[in-house]
Design an enzyme around this catalytic site. Structure first.
Site, short mmCIF file in Angstrom:
data_model
loop_
_atom_site.label_atom_id
_atom_site.label_comp_id
_atom_site.label_asym_id
_atom_site.label_seq_id
_atom_site.Cartn_x
_atom_site.Cartn_y
_atom_site.Cartn_z
N TYR A 135 36.80 54.38 4.72
CA TYR A 135 37.18 54.42 3.34
C TYR A 135 35.80 53.76 2.37
O TYR A 135 35.67 54.60 1.32
CB TYR A 135 38.48 54.00 2.99
CG TYR A 135 38.97 54.15 1.41
CD1 TYR A 135 39.56 55.22 1.04
CD2 TYR A 135 38.94 52.90 0.45
CE1 TYR A 135 40.24 55.41 -0.09
CE2 TYR A 135 39.23 53.20 -0.75
CZ TYR A 135 40.08 54.19 -1.11
OH TYR A 135 40.48 54.29 -2.39
N ILE A 161 38.25 60.58 -3.95
CA ILE A 161 38.59 60.39 -2.61
C ILE A 161 40.24 60.51 -2.22
O ILE A 161 40.55 61.20 -1.39
CB ILE A 161 38.09 59.08 -2.03
CG1 ILE A 161 36.47 59.06 -2.20
CG2 ILE A 161 38.42 58.97 -0.64
CD1 ILE A 161 36.12 57.78 -2.02
N GLU A 162 41.03 59.84 -3.15
CA GLU A 162 42.47 59.81 -2.84
C GLU A 162 43.13 60.95 -3.01
O GLU A 162 43.95 61.44 -2.13
CB GLU A 162 42.89 58.75 -3.74
CG GLU A 162 42.53 57.32 -3.63
CD GLU A 162 43.47 56.80 -2.33
OE1 GLU A 162 44.24 57.27 -1.79
OE2 GLU A 162 42.95 55.77 -1.91
N SER A 163 43.00 61.77 -3.96
CA SER A 163 43.57 63.16 -4.28
C SER A 163 42.85 64.20 -4.57
O SER A 163 43.42 65.52 -4.67
CB SER A 163 44.50 62.85 -5.37
OG SER A 163 43.69 62.39 -6.33
#
Length: 417
Positions: free
Chosen positions: A230, A124-126
């Site tokens: 998120y 999800i982050e990167s």
């Protein structure tokens, strides 16, 4: 007195029942606290050689076997799941990018007795890209912002950014997650919310609800929009992985030859020279070692390369008197002395490393993870394609995209702007 004792007990019982019924029907209803409960059995002992073998054979299958999370039937989770499943091939492509890194990440989570599903955070982050940088200057697989990176000992200089280094950033992310989880009394939903929004912001939301006499579980808190998406997104991804066959998703078929190993180098050397020695492209080598800002790296330093390329590279570097130790397998964290490696048949499928689409200079199609602030216009401009083409490739009815969407960008068939 004894004559009235049964009547007294009956009246007390009746009053108690009426009180409980009133509690059930009066006042607003809230979603129950959804806790992710993880059972840690003997098979997950950090000294278990059986677990080590499972991770080396296929870390995604290991993660699948370890998942013990309750996924609520929740409208926010459902919406995120539907959004992710609009482009299943895009999801699979991003998941496949994890292969060089996920071995180390899952093993570190195991050694620290943390849920294996936390390895999905970088997805999800990167989008599992160590070169990723956000508009808030968060960087690396785990997307550390500068202030948090400094707090957790991640060096940032003109020559090295530890936020992009697999080993340093993963160890710091694990420390951060452990600290947050302890501070939120083992509640993983609040932990994940704090990882995204910051501990202080989640604390203030809890205190605000406490002052109003409202529940303080994650689902009841008023948090930033990004954080409201998120946590449900992580739960949706866990559900997709857990039930991949139901959703028609193919999990990565990993090959241990593609996992990264560490070579300690004693002197200055250019990444271009290392790439030539290792028979990797400079793009590949730079991505695996994204922490190094300069093309010439000052020794001593550690280098990460795929297992399959380590033997030849080590031999070349040894001839130039550039290596300090033997090659270290990241899962074992001990130097390997019997070079070149003898691959165990249970671990390997073939003798050549699979080229990832994110590294190839002749990329035909990529999966793009929409970030906060993105629009179809900005994405089209970045890749020099038409908005109408992006709409067509992704079967979109309009140009509205949201953070977390996965878009297919077909570079080979794109028309010039």
């Amino acid at each position: 007195m004894k004559t009235y004792e049964p009547m007294k007990k009956l009246l007390i019982f009746t009053a108690l029942c009426l009180f409980l019924i009133a509690c059930q029907h009066n006042g607003p209803r809230y979603n129950p606290i959804v806790k992710i409960k993880y059972s840690r059995n003997t098979a997950n002992n950090i000294n278990s050689s059986r677990n080590y073998a499972s991770i080396t054979q296929n870390p995604w299958q290991y993660m699948l076997n370890q998942i013990d999370a309750y996924i609520p039937e929740n409208s926010r989770v459902n919406a995120e799941r539907e959004r992710l499943l609009r482009n299943p091939k895009g999801f699979e492509t991003i998941a496949s990018r994890s292969e060089p890194y996920v071995y180390y990440i899952i093993n570190q989570l195991r050694k620290n007795n943390l849920p294996a599903e936390l390895a999905l955070i970088p997805l999800i982050e990167s989008a599992y890209d160590p070169l990723a940088t956000s508009s808030a200057q968060a960087a690396g697989l785990w997307q550390f912002v500068p202030i948090t990176a400094k707090e957790y000992g991640l060096q940032q200089s003109s020559s090295f950014d530890a936020r992009r280094d697999l080993i340093a950033s993963t160890n710091s992310a694990i420390s951060l997650l452990q600290n947050l989880n302890n501070r939120f009394n083992g509640d993983w939903l609040l932990t994940l919310a704090a990882y995204n929004a910051g501990e202080g912001r989640v604390r203030r939301a809890i205190e605000k609800n406490q002052a109003k006499g409202l529940p303080t579980n994650y689902w009841s808190l008023e948090l930033p929009t990004e954080t409201m998406h998120y946590v449900p997104k992580i739960l949706a991804i866990i559900d997709i992985v857990k039930n991949n066959k139901r959703y028609g998703i193919k999990l990565p078929d990993c090959n241990y030859e593609n996992s990264l190993v560490r070579i300690d180098i004693s002197k200055n050397i250019s990444l271009a020279k290392i790439a030539k020695y290792s028979k990797l492209s400079l793009d590949e080598l730079t991505t695996y070692n994204a922490g190094y800002v300069q093309q010439t790296v000052n020794g001593p330093f550690h280098l990460l390369v795929p297992y399959a390329h380590a033997a030849d590279l080590f031999k070349k570097l040894q001839e130039d008197n550039l290596v300090v130790n033997e090659v270290t397998e990241l899962l074992q964290d001990t130097p390997r002395t019997n070079m070149p490696f003898e691959f165990k048949s249970g671990f390997m499928q073939n003798n050549s490393i699979a080229r990832k689409e994110s590294f190839s200079r002749n990329v035909k199609k990529i999966a793009y993870l929409v970030k906060a602030g993105d629009s179809l216009y900005s994405i089209a401009q970045s890749y020099r394609v038409k908005i109408t083409d992006i709409l067509q490739w992704n079967n979109l009815k309009n140009s509205k995209v949201q953070e977390g969407d996965i878009l297919t960008i077909n570079l080979a068939n794109a028309n010039p702007i």
